[in-house]
Each structure stands twice: as C-alpha cells, then as structure tokens.
Write an enzyme that holds these catalytic residues in place. Structure first.
Site, PDB file in Angstrom:
ATOM      1  N   LYS A  22       0.841  -1.210   0.000  1.00 25.60           N
ATOM      2  CA  LYS A  22       0.000   0.000   0.000  1.00 25.60           C
ATOM      3  C   LYS A  22       0.872   1.254   0.000  1.00 25.60           C
ATOM      4  O   LYS A  22       0.646   2.179  -0.778  1.00 25.60           O
ATOM      5  CB  LYS A  22      -0.901  -0.010   1.237  1.00 25.60           C
ATOM      6  CG  LYS A  22      -1.540   1.322   1.553  1.00 25.60           C
ATOM      7  CD  LYS A  22      -2.458   1.253   2.744  1.00 25.60           C
ATOM      8  CE  LYS A  22      -1.876   1.711   4.050  1.00 25.60           C
ATOM      9  NZ  LYS A  22      -1.516   3.100   4.204  1.00 25.60           N
ATOM     10  N   ASN A  23       1.878   1.255   0.879  1.00 28.61           N
ATOM     11  CA  ASN A  23       2.643   2.488   1.063  1.00 28.61           C
ATOM     12  C   ASN A  23       3.613   2.784  -0.082  1.00 28.61           C
ATOM     13  O   ASN A  23       4.149   3.886  -0.163  1.00 28.61           O
ATOM     14  CB  ASN A  23       3.388   2.464   2.408  1.00 28.61           C
ATOM     15  CG  ASN A  23       2.421   2.607   3.571  1.00 28.61           C
ATOM     16  OD1 ASN A  23       1.229   2.859   3.371  1.00 28.61           O
ATOM     17  ND2 ASN A  23       2.915   2.435   4.785  1.00 28.61           N
ATOM     18  N   CYS A 115      -4.994   7.848   9.282  1.00 29.70           N
ATOM     19  CA  CYS A 115      -5.187   7.319  10.640  1.00 29.70           C
ATOM     20  C   CYS A 115      -4.835   8.347  11.699  1.00 29.70           C
ATOM     21  O   CYS A 115      -3.821   9.043  11.578  1.00 29.70           O
ATOM     22  CB  CYS A 115      -4.282   6.095  10.850  1.00 29.70           C
ATOM     23  SG  CYS A 115      -4.860   4.633  10.025  1.00 29.70           S
ATOM     24  N   ARG A 120       0.929  14.060  13.328  1.00 28.60           N
ATOM     25  CA  ARG A 120       1.188  13.907  11.898  1.00 28.60           C
ATOM     26  C   ARG A 120       1.305  15.248  11.153  1.00 28.60           C
ATOM     27  O   ARG A 120       0.542  15.533  10.224  1.00 28.60           O
ATOM     28  CB  ARG A 120       0.136  12.999  11.250  1.00 28.60           C
ATOM     29  CG  ARG A 120      -0.022  11.678  11.988  1.00 28.60           C
ATOM     30  CD  ARG A 120      -0.700  10.636  11.188  1.00 28.60           C
ATOM     31  NE  ARG A 120       0.220   9.919  10.327  1.00 28.60           N
ATOM     32  CZ  ARG A 120      -0.130   8.901   9.545  1.00 28.60           C
ATOM     33  NH1 ARG A 120      -1.379   8.507   9.521  1.00 28.60           N
ATOM     34  NH2 ARG A 120       0.737   8.288   8.790  1.00 28.60           N
ATOM     35  N   ARG A 397      -8.873  -0.384   4.177  1.00 25.30           N
ATOM     36  CA  ARG A 397      -8.010   0.672   3.635  1.00 25.30           C
ATOM     37  C   ARG A 397      -6.623   0.107   3.338  1.00 25.30           C
ATOM     38  O   ARG A 397      -5.933   0.624   2.457  1.00 25.30           O
ATOM     39  CB  ARG A 397      -7.867   1.807   4.652  1.00 25.30           C
ATOM     40  CG  ARG A 397      -9.115   2.646   4.828  1.00 25.30           C
ATOM     41  CD  ARG A 397      -8.821   3.870   5.666  1.00 25.30           C
ATOM     42  NE  ARG A 397      -7.457   4.291   5.424  1.00 25.30           N
ATOM     43  CZ  ARG A 397      -6.533   4.486   6.369  1.00 25.30           C
ATOM     44  NH1 ARG A 397      -6.833   4.369   7.622  1.00 25.30           N
ATOM     45  NH2 ARG A 397      -5.313   4.843   6.042  1.00 25.30           N
TER      46      ARG A 397
HETATM   47  C1  UD1 Z   1       4.375   6.559   6.656  1.00 25.30           C
HETATM   48  C2  UD1 Z   1       3.430   5.408   6.462  1.00 25.30           C
HETATM   49  C3  UD1 Z   1       2.976   4.852   7.812  1.00 25.30           C
HETATM   50  C4  UD1 Z   1       4.163   4.527   8.700  1.00 25.30           C
HETATM   51  C5  UD1 Z   1       5.118   5.719   8.777  1.00 25.30           C
HETATM   52  C6  UD1 Z   1       6.408   5.417   9.537  1.00 25.30           C
HETATM   53  C7  UD1 Z   1       2.214   5.840   4.400  1.00 25.30           C
HETATM   54  C8  UD1 Z   1       0.908   6.194   3.756  1.00 25.30           C
HETATM   55  N1  UD1 Z   1       2.255   5.849   5.724  1.00 25.30           N
HETATM   56  O1  UD1 Z   1       3.639   7.596   7.301  1.00 25.30           O
HETATM   57  O2  UD1 Z   1       2.230   3.662   7.565  1.00 25.30           O
HETATM   58  O3  UD1 Z   1       3.693   4.248  10.001  1.00 25.30           O
HETATM   59  O4  UD1 Z   1       5.488   6.148   7.455  1.00 25.30           O
HETATM   60  O5  UD1 Z   1       7.020   4.298   8.994  1.00 25.30           O
HETATM   61  O6  UD1 Z   1       3.182   5.508   3.753  1.00 25.30           O
HETATM   62  N2  UD1 Z   1       6.877  14.204  10.841  1.00 25.30           N
HETATM   63  C9  UD1 Z   1       7.068  15.541  11.097  1.00 25.30           C
HETATM   64  N3  UD1 Z   1       6.869  16.419  10.064  1.00 25.30           N
HETATM   65  C10 UD1 Z   1       6.522  16.011   8.805  1.00 25.30           C
HETATM   66  C11 UD1 Z   1       6.343  14.631   8.563  1.00 25.30           C
HETATM   67  C12 UD1 Z   1       6.528  13.751   9.602  1.00 25.30           C
HETATM   68  O7  UD1 Z   1       7.390  15.939  12.227  1.00 25.30           O
HETATM   69  O8  UD1 Z   1       6.374  16.861   7.922  1.00 25.30           O
HETATM   70  C13 UD1 Z   1       7.054  13.235  11.948  1.00 25.30           C
HETATM   71  C14 UD1 Z   1       5.783  12.432  12.256  1.00 25.30           C
HETATM   72  O9  UD1 Z   1       4.923  13.115  13.129  1.00 25.30           O
HETATM   73  C15 UD1 Z   1       6.355  11.165  12.874  1.00 25.30           C
HETATM   74  C16 UD1 Z   1       7.694  10.982  12.110  1.00 25.30           C
HETATM   75  O10 UD1 Z   1       7.999  12.242  11.529  1.00 25.30           O
HETATM   76  O11 UD1 Z   1       6.640  11.394  14.217  1.00 25.30           O
HETATM   77  C17 UD1 Z   1       7.648   9.948  11.034  1.00 25.30           C
HETATM   78  O12 UD1 Z   1       6.565  10.225  10.163  1.00 25.30           O
HETATM   79  P1  UD1 Z   1       6.609   9.797   8.619  1.00 25.30           P
HETATM   80  O13 UD1 Z   1       7.764   8.865   8.429  1.00 25.30           O
HETATM   81  O14 UD1 Z   1       6.562  11.011   7.788  1.00 25.30           O
HETATM   82  O15 UD1 Z   1       5.267   8.998   8.473  1.00 25.30           O
HETATM   83  P2  UD1 Z   1       4.204   9.081   7.310  1.00 25.30           P
HETATM   84  O16 UD1 Z   1       4.890   9.346   6.014  1.00 25.30           O
HETATM   85  O17 UD1 Z   1       3.080   9.934   7.741  1.00 25.30           O
END
Ligand code: UD1
Length: 416
Positions: A22-23, A115, A120, A397
C-alpha cells in the site's frame, strides 16, 4: 459501519499470498502526474485507499483502466485542484502536491486525512518544497502553492527521519533543475521502490535505501512499466497471526529481506523461521511464545506499523514484555480494546507493559486505526468465545481481502 463476527480459539495454518505494498503503491500512483506518457503498474493492491487515489487521478483528468494490471494515461490531466472529500480520506494525498506543482506550476490541496495515530504534521514536506523554490501559503484548511519555472535542486538536511517528506522531496527533485541531495533520508523499502519507478520513467536517482539520496533533475519523464514490491506489513501481520495462534504459515510473494527486524523478534519469541527467495515460513506449533521487548524505529529498525500486532503477541506470551513507540504519539488507542478482552496491559508514557496470560476472552471491540484493526481481528481469532469487531472499514483501507485470507487459514470470520 462494517462489523466482523469472529468465532475464536482457532489455530491459523496454511499458505497465504501477499499483496502489493500500500505504502509504495499510493505515492507511485500520484507520481504518474509527473509524466504525460502511459504507465503500466503490476501488483497494485485492491484497497480502499488505492481506489481513492485512483478516483483522485480520474477527477484530475487521468484515464485509468484497472484490470489485473493498472493502466494510467496521465496525458489528459488538466486540473490542479483536487476535491476536499477525496483528499481528506487519505494521508497519502499529500504526495499529490509536488507532482501537481511540477506539472502546472500551482496546486491547491486540502490538508490530508489518514489514521489518527499522532499529530502527523506536514512541516517537513512544506519546508522541503519551499527550499526547492515553491511559494506555499498555509490557509485555514488548505495548502495553496505555486512555483515559477522548475524546482531548483538543493541540499536538504531533514531534521527528522520522515518517509512521507522524503517521498515529497524526491518527487519534486526528479524534474528539478540541478542536483538535490536529501540528507537523513528515510530508508524504507518503499522509498527504494518509488525511486526505481521514477528511474524507470527516466529520472536519475541514486542512493535510495541509504540515508543520503542524490537526485539529478531531468527535463522530462517518459512512460513505463513497474511492479510494486510486496507489502511487508501485511506479511508481518500474517506471520504474527500464526505465531499468536500456535500455527504454521507460509507467506508467498513476499520479500524476506524487508522483514529482518520483524523476523529477529519472531525468532526471539520462539518461532521456527525459514526463508526462500520470495517466501517466509513460520512454525509456532505446540509452543506458547515468549514475551518480547521492542522499540519501534525508522527502517531498518522495528516498524511502528507492526507495534500493535506484537503487543497482541505479548498479551498471550510467557512473561512480561515492554513495547516502546518512538515514531507516533498516539498509537496505543487499541490497548483499551485488548484490555476488554482480558489482556493485562499498563501504559507508561510511550511504553506499554504486557503481562502475558494464556488466553484472551471474547468481547465487543472497536477498531481505532488501520493496523490496530488487524490486531483486534487476530485477537478475536485466538480468544475464547465470539468476538464482535466493529468499525472494520479501517481494515480494508490497507489489507486486501484480510478476513477471506484468514478464513482460508482456518479462521471463522463473518462480515456483518
Ligand atoms: C508513513 C506510512 C505509515 C508509517 C510511517 C512510519 C504511508 C501512507 N504511511 O507515514 O504507515 O507508520 O510512514 O514508517 O506511507 N513528521 C514531522 N513532520 C513532517 C512529517 C513527519 O514531524 O512533515 C514526523 C511524524 O509526526 C512522525 C515521524 O515524523 O513522528 C515519522 O513520520 P513519517 O515517516 O513522515 O510517516 P508518514 O509518512 O506519515
């Protein structure tokens, strides 16, 4: 609101075929906006998140044919303003921003959904795009962005390891002028798959999978064919299904190399594991698992997306196990549901302490997010009596045919 009616005390055994990731699929779909030539994608999972992404692309003007193989003709995309009701449904919709900016010089999108497992934020996506030359105004509930000409390659040091922001920056840099370096980049296998997809279309990305990615911008991307990698989280979830039910499973069409940290922990729990080129066999017959101590971490560390499944494993294991969540702030919503099923769990800040008991009892439980839904369904399969799992719409999902695949392994799940 869908519900599952689950008759428990089952051992899960047999063969399961793993679907596409999915990701990896979601960002790849949105990156089709970067080209005007036809794209063919294999191993696209059939999930509601994927269907929403396809609806979004169609709304923007893409022509899509989805049979066993997915065909996208992005040449007719003519709209840079996707609708609120679709964007809000998935976290992945943030990845539409950079491709729309590249193609149209402007984009207006609503803040993404997904989620509720923590704050996030999207600051790293936005800062990265601004550094590459975009002008971005964050309005009350939407992102208004524009860029004059092409993105400009830059050195970007990510202050936090983010899968999502690494993907956004990579997609903006693919057609930028000059070289972009992403330092402290996320190293997840999905990042490698996305880089491979873009390189197939003619991009010049090296280093994906390490913590430094070098992207030399090219003038144009062409069409091409790509096969999505197997879903490592779906694989891990089925391995846990067999481990918690003292069963034996073979996961086919998977990539064992992507699951090293998960396999290490399952072995520590007492499972007998064998791997082949594209399969993993786990045997836990006749053994109650041993409790584990786990810290979630960015890849190659232990995935946060497997945290709740391993918490279930600890609830029925021998001994006491601690699981510490280091990525998201709010990922223990499911714990109260497991406690309703008799689990002995205490939450201490970002750690859950599980005191293993031999068997859970059935209850009426509610899904809170995608991975927790899978965990509660597995809990229902192994508990004593009949469990009702409510709000299973989260599950579809991210897991293709989850209850049907489990039923083939010996579960007794009916969708109500
Ligand atoms: C993606 C995955 C999710 C997985 C996560 C971590 C998808 C659709 N989702 O989520 O399933 O659990 O990676 O492996 O692919 N952060 C910030 N600022 C930002 C972006 C992120 O502070 O602009 C923080 C987040 O709050 C979190 C950390 O960075 O604490 C990691 O988040 P991130 O790796 O970006 O997760 P997602 O891409 O949302």
């Amino acid at each position: 609101m869908d519900k599952f009616f689950i008759i428990g005390s089952k051992s899960l055994n047999g063969n399961v075929s793993i679907s596409g990731s999915k990701n990896a699929a979601l960002p790849i779909l949105f990156m089709s906006i970067l080209t005007e030539e036809k794209i063919k994608i294999r191993n696209i999972p059939n999930l509601t998140d994927v269907n929403i992404a396809l609806e979004l692309l169609e709304y923007l003007g893409a022509k899509i044919k989805h049979q066993k193989i997915l065909y996208i003709d992005p040449s007719s995309i003519n709209n840079f303003s996707p609708p609120y009701d679709l964007i809000k449904k998935i976290r992945a919709s943030i990845w539409i921003l950079a491709p729309l900016l590249t193609r149209f010089g402007k984009a207006k999108i609503f803040f993404p959904g997904g989620c509720q497992i923590g704050k996030r934020p999207i600051d790293l996506h936005i800062k990265g795009l601004i550094k590459l030359g975009a002008t971005i105004n964050l309005e009350k509930n939407c992102i208004n962005a524009s860029i004059k000409g092409r993105f400009q390659g830059k050195y970007i040091l990510m202050k936090k390891n983010s899968v999502g922001a690494t993907i956004t920056i990579m997609s903006a840099a693919a057609l930028a002028q000059g070289i972009t370096v992403i330092d402290n980049a996320a190293q997840e296998p999905e990042i490698i798959d996305i880089a491979n997809f873009l390189n197939t279309l003619g991009a010049n990305i090296i280093g994906a999978g390490s913590n430094k990615i070098f992207i030399t911008g090219v003038l144009k991307l062409k069409g091409g064919t790509h096969q999505i990698i197997p879903d490592r989280i779906e694989t891990g979830t089925f391995l846990v299904a067999a481990a918690v039910s003292q069963g034996k499973i073979i996961c086919h069409n998977t990539e064992p190399k992507h699951l090293k940290s998960v396999l290490v922990k399952l072995t520590e729990a007492g499972a007998n594991i064998n791997i082949g080129k594209n399969w993993i066999k786990l045997d836990m017959r006749g053994k109650r698992p041993k409790s584990l101590n786990i810290h979630t971490a960015p890849y190659p560390g232990f995935p946060t997306d497997m945290q709740s499944q391993f918490a279930l494993l600890n609830t029925i294991s021998k001994g006491v196990g601690n699981i510490t969540e280091t990525i998201f702030e709010n990922r223990f919503n499911y714990v109260s549901e497991l406690i309703n099923m008799g689990a002995k769990i205490k939450i201490k800040k970002n750690t859950i302490v599980c005191y293993g008991i031999p068997i859970l009892s059935s209850a009426n439980v509610f899904c809170t997010d995608l991975r927790a839904s899978a965990t509660l369904v597995l809990a229902g399969c192994i508990s004593k009596g009949v469990t009702i799992v409510n709000k299973t719409q989260h599950l579809i999902r991210g897991y293709e045919l989850f209850h049907k695949k489990l039923n083939k392994l010996g579960a007794d799940i009916t969708m109500i």
